[in-house]
Motif scaffolding. Structure first.
Motif, PDB file in Angstrom:
ATOM      1  N   PRO A  22       0.636  -1.247   0.038  1.00 24.70           N
ATOM      2  CA  PRO A  22      -0.109  -0.168   0.053  1.00 24.70           C
ATOM      3  C   PRO A  22       0.769   1.106   0.058  1.00 24.70           C
ATOM      4  N   PHE A  23       2.012   1.494   0.784  1.00 23.40           N
ATOM      5  CA  PHE A  23       2.872   2.543   0.652  1.00 23.40           C
ATOM      6  C   PHE A  23       3.218   2.699  -0.443  1.00 23.40           C
ATOM      7  N   LEU A  24       3.920   1.568  -1.354  1.00 27.83           N
ATOM      8  CA  LEU A  24       4.549   1.762  -2.693  1.00 27.83           C
ATOM      9  C   LEU A  24       3.380   2.257  -3.775  1.00 27.83           C
ATOM     10  N   THR A  25       1.911   1.937  -3.582  1.00 23.67           N
ATOM     11  CA  THR A  25       1.333   2.311  -4.446  1.00 23.67           C
ATOM     12  C   THR A  25       0.845   3.635  -4.195  1.00 23.67           C
ATOM     13  N   LEU A  26       0.726   4.392  -2.934  1.00 17.97           N
ATOM     14  CA  LEU A  26       0.710   5.721  -2.808  1.00 17.97           C
ATOM     15  C   LEU A  26       1.884   6.576  -3.177  1.00 17.97           C
ATOM     16  N   ALA A  27       3.077   6.007  -3.103  1.00 14.99           N
ATOM     17  CA  ALA A  27       4.464   6.449  -3.451  1.00 14.99           C
ATOM     18  C   ALA A  27       4.373   6.672  -4.603  1.00 14.99           C
ATOM     19  N   THR A  28       4.095   5.756  -5.575  1.00 12.94           N
ATOM     20  CA  THR A  28       3.888   5.758  -7.296  1.00 12.94           C
ATOM     21  C   THR A  28       3.161   6.841  -7.389  1.00 12.94           C
ATOM     22  N   THR A  29       1.984   7.350  -6.796  1.00  9.95           N
ATOM     23  CA  THR A  29       1.137   8.204  -7.405  1.00  9.95           C
ATOM     24  C   THR A  29       1.619   9.701  -6.885  1.00  9.95           C
ATOM     25  N   GLU A  30       2.929   9.819  -5.917  1.00  8.02           N
ATOM     26  CA  GLU A  30       3.406  10.983  -5.879  1.00  8.02           C
ATOM     27  C   GLU A  30       4.751  11.146  -6.720  1.00  8.02           C
ATOM     28  N   GLY A  31       4.967  10.169  -7.432  1.00  4.93           N
ATOM     29  CA  GLY A  31       6.166  10.163  -8.303  1.00  4.93           C
ATOM     30  C   GLY A  31       7.502   9.903  -7.745  1.00  4.93           C
ATOM     31  N   TRP A  32       7.297   9.223  -6.678  1.00  2.00           N
ATOM     32  CA  TRP A  32       8.488   8.834  -5.951  1.00  2.00           C
ATOM     33  C   TRP A  32       9.252   7.531  -6.575  1.00  2.00           C
ATOM     34  N   ILE A  33      10.465   7.602  -6.654  1.00  2.00           N
ATOM     35  CA  ILE A  33      11.506   6.368  -6.981  1.00  2.00           C
ATOM     36  C   ILE A  33      11.666   5.589  -5.748  1.00  2.00           C
ATOM     37  N   CYS A  34      11.161   4.448  -5.490  1.00  2.00           N
ATOM     38  CA  CYS A  34      11.404   3.478  -4.410  1.00  2.00           C
ATOM     39  C   CYS A  34      10.963   2.137  -4.588  1.00  2.00           C
ATOM     40  N   GLY A  35      11.309   1.177  -4.109  1.00  2.00           N
ATOM     41  CA  GLY A  35      11.163  -0.167  -4.322  1.00  2.00           C
ATOM     42  C   GLY A  35      10.937  -0.992  -3.211  1.00  2.00           C
ATOM     43  N   LYS A  36      10.600  -2.188  -3.374  1.00  2.00           N
ATOM     44  CA  LYS A  36      10.167  -3.033  -2.284  1.00  2.00           C
ATOM     45  C   LYS A  36      11.573  -3.689  -1.485  1.00  2.00           C
ATOM     46  N   TRP A  37      12.440  -3.772  -2.285  1.00  2.00           N
ATOM     47  CA  TRP A  37      13.773  -4.353  -1.547  1.00  2.00           C
ATOM     48  C   TRP A  37      13.992  -3.262  -0.400  1.00  2.00           C
ATOM     49  N   GLU A  38      13.941  -1.739  -0.857  1.00  2.00           N
ATOM     50  CA  GLU A  38      14.395  -0.872  -0.012  1.00  2.00           C
ATOM     51  C   GLU A  38      13.440  -0.859   1.365  1.00  2.00           C
ATOM     52  N   MET A  39      12.184  -1.029   1.064  1.00  2.00           N
ATOM     53  CA  MET A  39      11.505  -0.925   2.407  1.00  2.00           C
ATOM     54  C   MET A  39      11.682  -2.298   3.176  1.00  2.00           C
ATOM     55  N   GLU A  40      12.234  -3.323   2.499  1.00  2.00           N
ATOM     56  CA  GLU A  40      12.371  -4.439   3.370  1.00  2.00           C
ATOM     57  C   GLU A  40      13.691  -4.167   4.216  1.00  2.00           C
ATOM     58  N   PHE A  41      14.709  -3.635   3.315  1.00  2.00           N
ATOM     59  CA  PHE A  41      15.963  -3.394   4.248  1.00  2.00           C
ATOM     60  C   PHE A  41      15.912  -2.393   5.283  1.00  2.00           C
ATOM     61  N   LEU A  42      15.054  -1.432   5.301  1.00  2.00           N
ATOM     62  CA  LEU A  42      14.643  -0.272   6.156  1.00  2.00           C
ATOM     63  C   LEU A  42      13.926  -1.192   7.332  1.00  2.00           C
TER      64      LEU A  42
END
Length: 267
Positions: free
Chosen positions: A12-32
């Protein structure tokens, strides 16, 4: 009060982030979530996630990123609540300096919390060679990479360097290195560091040739040599954020930082 950022919150976070035009990925969130779970928080109301924030502890410093509130829940104090929660987690962990990059809309919020502007971070965009291959200039010494990065940021950031290096390709030169990371949106250059500016240009030549057609990187405005190199290569600035810190003044050396390791979320 904000609660923990769960693995089930990533999509859900990545879906919202995509609408904001952010560049981030699942690997990054899992690492954090694995590296510093106590500083990754979600604000929920009646089981609905209305806001997210992540943070990462390095050694003596930390980074706050990915502050994102649902559009219909903004201007209600959720962002401030999440910021205070992540900030407290970092301070409780013994961090002396907290970093973040702020959009124009966020600068005032962070100033009220005590953050001080120290630089700007420019998003540079250009074209690569499209070969998606590379030839190393020098063998890569992990300790050299850690040392060069530490000179730029004034702290050890070993876990961040490891995760970006493992997902990308690292090119090393004389007391210099650059990581090439591939995203759906194109190829990112970064982290990229050099002890001397003349050692950065050969790395850029190889990295651009090895990158896909679209190339982007986030560069401190304080690194004038990087601006000259990128301009010469046909890159241009497409956006800018403010680099801010809270706490002990960092031993920050922007002329040794040619690009950030992440697109604003981890430093």
């Amino acid at each position: 009060m904000p609660g923990p950022f769960l693995s089930s919150d990533i999509d859900p976070f990545l879906t919202l982030a995509t609408t904001e035009g952010w560049i981030c990925g699942k690997w990054e969130m899992e690492f954090l979530l694995n590296a510093f779970p106590q500083g990754c928080l979600v604000k929920r109301v009646e089981s609905r996630a209305l806001g997210y924030i992540t943070s990462l502890r390095h050694d003596k410093s930390g980074w706050i990123g990915n502050l994102l509130v649902a559009p219909d829940a903004r201007r209600g104090g959720i962002g401030t609540e999440l910021m205070q929660g992540a900030l407290q987690a970092l301070l409780d962990a013994g961090v002396e300096t907290v970093w973040l990059t702020a959009s124009a809309k966020g600068v005032d919020l962070y100033r009220k919390l005590g953050f001080i502007a120290i630089d700007s971070i420019n998003r540079w965009v250009g074209e690569g060679g499209g070969t998606l291959g590379w030839s190393p200039l020098n063998p890569c010494d992990p300790e050299m990479i850690r040392h060069v990065d530490r000179v730029g940021w004034g702290d050890r950031r070993d876990a961040l360097l490891a995760v970006t290096g493992n997902r990308g390709q690292i090119i090393c030169g004389n007391n210099s290195f650059v990581c090439i990371q591939h995203w759906e949106q194109g190829t990112q250059l970064g982290p990229w560091g050099a002890l001397h500016e003349e050692h950065a240009e050969p790395l850029l030549e190889v990295a651009v040739a090895a990158a896909g057609p679209a190339v982007f990187l986030d560069v401190p405005a304080g690194n004038l040599a990087a601006a000259v190199l990128l301009t010469r290569k046909g890159f241009s600035i497409r956006g800018s954020n403010t680099l801010m810190y809270l706490g002990a003044k960092p031993n920050y050396s922007p002329h040794n930082v040619f690009a950030l390791a992440s697109m604003g979320s981890m430093g």
